[in-house]
Design a protein around this motif. Structure first.
Motif, PDB file in Angstrom:
ATOM      1  N   GLY A   1      50.197-102.562  20.778  1.00  0.00           N
ATOM      2  CA  GLY A   1      50.466-102.900  22.171  1.00  0.00           C
ATOM      3  C   GLY A   1      51.934-102.915  22.544  1.00  0.00           C
ATOM      4  O   GLY A   1      52.264-103.056  23.715  1.00  0.00           O
ATOM      5  N   CYS A   2      52.834-102.749  21.576  1.00  0.00           N
ATOM      6  CA  CYS A   2      54.250-102.669  21.923  1.00  0.00           C
ATOM      7  C   CYS A   2      54.540-101.265  22.467  1.00  0.00           C
ATOM      8  O   CYS A   2      53.695-100.378  22.400  1.00  0.00           O
ATOM      9  CB  CYS A   2      55.132-102.995  20.718  1.00  0.00           C
ATOM     10  SG  CYS A   2      55.325-101.650  19.530  1.00  0.00           S
ATOM     11  N   SER A   3      55.703-101.062  22.973  1.00  0.00           N
ATOM     12  CA  SER A   3      56.041 -99.742  23.515  1.00  0.00           C
ATOM     13  C   SER A   3      57.115 -99.040  22.692  1.00  0.00           C
ATOM     14  O   SER A   3      57.732 -98.099  23.163  1.00  0.00           O
ATOM     15  CB  SER A   3      56.498 -99.887  24.973  1.00  0.00           C
ATOM     16  OG  SER A   3      57.632-100.729  25.027  1.00  0.00           O
ATOM     17  N   ASP A   4      57.319 -99.488  21.469  1.00  0.00           N
ATOM     18  CA  ASP A   4      58.341 -98.893  20.605  1.00  0.00           C
ATOM     19  C   ASP A   4      57.865 -97.546  20.077  1.00  0.00           C
ATOM     20  O   ASP A   4      56.777 -97.446  19.510  1.00  0.00           O
ATOM     21  CB  ASP A   4      58.672 -99.822  19.433  1.00  0.00           C
ATOM     22  CG  ASP A   4      59.303-101.126  19.892  1.00  0.00           C
ATOM     23  OD1 ASP A   4      59.993-101.108  20.930  1.00  0.00           O
ATOM     24  OD2 ASP A   4      59.108-102.149  19.222  1.00  0.00           O
ATOM     25  N   GLY A   5      58.676 -96.516  20.245  1.00  0.00           N
ATOM     26  CA  GLY A   5      58.312 -95.178  19.816  1.00  0.00           C
ATOM     27  C   GLY A   5      58.200 -95.015  18.314  1.00  0.00           C
ATOM     28  O   GLY A   5      57.522 -94.114  17.837  1.00  0.00           O
ATOM     29  N   THR A  40      49.516 -90.680  20.628  1.00  0.00           N
ATOM     30  CA  THR A  40      50.715 -91.305  21.135  1.00  0.00           C
ATOM     31  C   THR A  40      50.486 -92.800  21.126  1.00  0.00           C
ATOM     32  O   THR A  40      49.357 -93.265  20.991  1.00  0.00           O
ATOM     33  CB  THR A  40      51.040 -90.821  22.557  1.00  0.00           C
ATOM     34  OG1 THR A  40      49.947 -91.136  23.402  1.00  0.00           O
ATOM     35  CG2 THR A  40      51.312 -89.331  22.576  1.00  0.00           C
ATOM     36  N   HIS A  41      51.538 -93.576  21.291  1.00  0.00           N
ATOM     37  CA  HIS A  41      51.416 -95.012  21.142  1.00  0.00           C
ATOM     38  C   HIS A  41      50.487 -95.635  22.176  1.00  0.00           C
ATOM     39  O   HIS A  41      49.885 -96.676  21.935  1.00  0.00           O
ATOM     40  CB  HIS A  41      52.786 -95.680  21.201  1.00  0.00           C
ATOM     41  CG  HIS A  41      52.739 -97.087  20.716  1.00  0.00           C
ATOM     42  ND1 HIS A  41      52.597 -97.376  19.392  1.00  0.00           N
ATOM     43  CD2 HIS A  41      52.724 -98.251  21.370  1.00  0.00           C
ATOM     44  CE1 HIS A  41      52.536 -98.685  19.243  1.00  0.00           C
ATOM     45  NE2 HIS A  41      52.615 -99.230  20.430  1.00  0.00           N
ATOM     46  N   ASP A  42      50.305 -95.002  23.310  1.00  0.00           N
ATOM     47  CA  ASP A  42      49.418 -95.567  24.324  1.00  0.00           C
ATOM     48  C   ASP A  42      47.963 -95.142  24.116  1.00  0.00           C
ATOM     49  O   ASP A  42      47.135 -95.317  24.990  1.00  0.00           O
ATOM     50  CB  ASP A  42      49.885 -95.210  25.728  1.00  0.00           C
ATOM     51  CG  ASP A  42      49.809 -93.722  26.016  1.00  0.00           C
ATOM     52  OD1 ASP A  42      49.436 -92.946  25.123  1.00  0.00           O
ATOM     53  OD2 ASP A  42      50.140 -93.340  27.157  1.00  0.00           O
TER      54      ASP A  42
END
Length: 129
Positions: free
Chosen positions: A48-52, A120-122
């Motif tokens: 849930g973080c947005s760190d790449g 991707t992270h999302d």
């Protein structure tokens, strides 16, 4: 009326290469029981973080930001690149921290459309070049 929630997918069905790597790393650290347990871990979603640089995975429904409490231990693993740490609670893997690793490849999307995809992270599948 009871509302039924879908059962989260098995991590081995979504990221089989990750599970194979975790088994190898756990066995090399003498964590034989966790090397067996990881085959039945379910994927509850990305951290849930947005760190790449982060591809961490929630493998339990534990509330984010809350301490794990009694029975928790951190199991650091030694991959060739980056960092992998497991949060383990009473012998169950609750969270897989994956930092600075090559992009994970989802086999469930690849099976659906016949091509390799990365996540991707999302949690949006994107075709790999």
């Amino acid at each position: 009326m009871d509302q039924e929630f879908p059962v989260p997918p098995l991590l081995r069905d979504v990221y089989p290469s990750l599970v194979r790597e975790l088994v190898r790393l756990l066995e090399s650290e003498g964590e034989r029981e966790l090397a067996i347990v990881v085959h039945d871990v379910r994927m509850h979603g990305p951290c849930g973080c947005s760190d790449g640089f982060c591809q961490s995975i929630r493998t339990s429904d534990h509330p984010q930001g809350q301490p794990y409490g009694e029975g928790h231990r951190c199991v650091p693993l030694l991959p060739e690149d980056g960092m992998i740490n497991l949060d383990v609670v009473h012998g169950r893997i609750a969270f897989i921290e994956i930092i600075d690793q090559p992009p994970l490849i989802r086999s469930d999307f690849a099976a659906d459309n016949g091509s390799d995809t990365t996540l991707t992270h999302d949690a949006t599948p994107t075709p790999t070049p």
